[in-house]
Design a protein around this motif. Structure first.
Motif, PDB file in Angstrom:
ATOM      1  N   UNK A   1       0.928  -1.433  -0.050  1.00 40.37           N
ATOM      2  CA  UNK A   1       0.414   0.391   0.049  1.00 40.37           C
ATOM      3  C   UNK A   1       0.729   1.386  -0.323  1.00 40.37           C
ATOM      4  N   UNK A   2       1.611   0.900   0.678  1.00 41.25           N
ATOM      5  CA  UNK A   2       2.984   2.257   0.779  1.00 41.25           C
ATOM      6  C   UNK A   2       3.664   2.633  -0.084  1.00 41.25           C
ATOM      7  N   UNK A   3       3.908   1.338  -1.438  1.00 40.32           N
ATOM      8  CA  UNK A   3       4.919   1.455  -2.500  1.00 40.32           C
ATOM      9  C   UNK A   3       3.958   2.146  -4.027  1.00 40.32           C
ATOM     10  N   UNK A   4       2.562   1.666  -3.637  1.00 40.58           N
ATOM     11  CA  UNK A   4       1.375   2.250  -4.384  1.00 40.58           C
ATOM     12  C   UNK A   4       0.704   3.627  -3.884  1.00 40.58           C
ATOM     13  N   UNK A   5       0.725   4.402  -3.348  1.00 41.19           N
ATOM     14  CA  UNK A   5       0.788   5.212  -2.791  1.00 41.19           C
ATOM     15  C   UNK A   5       2.152   6.399  -3.562  1.00 41.19           C
ATOM     16  N   UNK A   6       3.057   5.710  -3.127  1.00 37.91           N
ATOM     17  CA  UNK A   6       4.404   6.587  -3.428  1.00 37.91           C
ATOM     18  C   UNK A   6       4.336   7.237  -5.209  1.00 37.91           C
ATOM     19  N   UNK A   7       3.779   5.357  -5.837  1.00 37.52           N
ATOM     20  CA  UNK A   7       3.801   5.865  -7.441  1.00 37.52           C
ATOM     21  C   UNK A   7       3.415   4.682  -8.355  1.00 37.52           C
ATOM     22  N   UNK A   8       4.244   3.100  -7.044  1.00 41.22           N
ATOM     23  CA  UNK A   8       3.975   2.126  -8.329  1.00 41.22           C
ATOM     24  C   UNK A   8       2.511   1.744  -8.241  1.00 41.22           C
ATOM     25  N   UNK A   9       2.714   1.525 -10.057  1.00 40.79           N
ATOM     26  CA  UNK A   9       1.366   0.913  -9.914  1.00 40.79           C
ATOM     27  C   UNK A   9       0.796  -0.139 -10.087  1.00 40.79           C
ATOM     28  N   UNK A  10      -0.167  -0.378  -8.966  1.00 40.15           N
ATOM     29  CA  UNK A  10      -0.474  -1.091  -7.765  1.00 40.15           C
ATOM     30  C   UNK A  10      -0.539  -2.808  -9.146  1.00 40.15           C
ATOM     31  N   UNK A  11      -0.919  -3.297  -9.616  1.00 39.43           N
ATOM     32  CA  UNK A  11      -0.971  -4.398 -11.160  1.00 39.43           C
ATOM     33  C   UNK A  11       0.961  -4.845 -11.234  1.00 39.43           C
ATOM     34  N   UNK A  12       1.456  -3.945 -10.420  1.00 38.07           N
ATOM     35  CA  UNK A  12       3.635  -4.363 -10.666  1.00 38.07           C
ATOM     36  C   UNK A  12       3.471  -5.332  -9.331  1.00 38.07           C
TER      37      UNK A  12
END
Length: 337
Positions: free
Chosen positions: A146-157
């Motif tokens: 969830x943290x990395x998704x918030x930072x900018x990583x595409x969720x499906x990666x």
């Protein structure tokens, strides 16, 4: 990284490099290196020397900056998407492996994220993931996904694999460190990485928490040891023990309370049920605590590397159909699943 490479040696010929930058600011980066302005960071100085020594001791191929051998590679496995080999990542499949705790998302990091496209300006790992440049991101826990998704990583990666070195903490209870029953202080190299640190205040804070119990200090390996030692001797009670080297995790396993600044080792204390103090929000640390899988993370990540290396599509397409060959399915989940 070495552990992952060992598990892939039957299919890949591994080469290694210390982190380096090869983007559009390359000339500025080279100027910083020439003038030794990055000696206290991971890309220069004794940390790089330690990495090079490790590669030599284990007879591993060192293709530093891809300028020693200059190979084209089939797969890049890296632990940063901030300081990255852009020239390789643009043409090569890549897997990101979270190596530990990310730095705090402070005001400066938030400003960098909001107003620029250059997470490197934080001079920290706070925005690791913002470039979203890798194909697959292997992370420590659902909380970190969830943290990395918030930072900018595409969720499906994103895929939760656990991370090596922090996935079998229970085993640390059996160790060779001879002391028990103390309060341990594990410091952070904040000053060496251009961040403010009121060390006098921190030491006195630790003394108050210890409340007369034995007090041990273990310094971060990147710290100015002479300065850090002098400060503890000045502000801590007589008899305070100081360690400039040694296994921090084993020291934590034998302590009764842990005091940290911004340190990944807080997770060791939390996983062992030891009271932990941190500059981070401890409740947030508990939410992000790396999954414990008995030390299987390296094997899971290697399995992802192997299968993705053979897969003809994108990282996102790969994760949509991925099934672990060597790990229980319930411990491998995408961030939005």
């Amino acid at each position: 990284m070495h552990g992952i490479a060992r598990l892939l040696a039957d299919e890949y010929e591994p080469y290694f490099s210390q982190l380096y930058y090869d983007g559009w600011m390359r000339r500025f980066y080279e100027w910083l290196i020439r003038n030794e302005l990055l000696k206290t960071t991971i890309v220069q100085g004794h940390i790089k020397e330690k990495a090079d020594k490790y590669l030599a001791q284990h007879q591993l191929q060192n293709d530093f900056e891809n300028r020693v051998f200059g190979h084209d590679y089939d797969l890049v496995v890296c632990c940063s998407d901030i300081i990255v080999p852009w020239n390789l990542l643009k043409k090569t499949k890549s897997v990101f492996v979270q190596e530990g705790m990310t730095d705090p998302l402070n005001l400066w990091a938030r400003l960098v994220k909001k107003f620029t496209n250059f997470p490197i300006l934080t001079i920290s790992t706070a925005l690791n993931g913002m470039n979203n440049i890798c194909d697959v991101y292997c992370v420590a826990s659902p909380g970190y996904a969830e943290h990395f998704r918030m930072i900018g990583v595409a969720p499906d990666k994103l895929v939760v694999t656990g991370i090596p070195n922090f996935d079998n903490i229970e085993k640390l209870r059996q160790n060779s460190f001879p002391h028990h029953g103390y309060v341990l202080v594990a410091t952070t190299d904040m000053r060496e990485t251009f961040r403010p640190d009121n060390r006098k205040k921190f030491i006195k804070h630790a003394v108050r928490i210890a409340a007369g119990r034995p007090l041990f200090f273990k310094f971060h390996p990147n710290e100015n040891m002479a300065r850090a030692t002098a400060e503890v001797k000045k502000y801590a009670p007589p008899g305070t023990r100081i360690f400039t080297s040694g296994n921090t995790e084993e020291m934590i396993a034998n302590c009764v309370e842990l005091i940290t600044q911004y340190s990944t080792v807080a997770y060791v204390g939390l996983a062992l049920g030891i009271p932990v103090h941190s500059y981070f929000d401890v409740a947030d640390l508990k939410r992000k605590l790396p999954i414990q899988n008995g030390g299987a993370s390296t094997q899971r990540i290697a399995d992802i590397c192997r299968q993705y290396g053979r897969f003809p599509g994108t990282g996102s397409d790969f994760l949509r159909q991925y099934q672990a060959a060597t790990a229980p399915a319930q411990l491998v989940a995408t961030a939005n699943g």
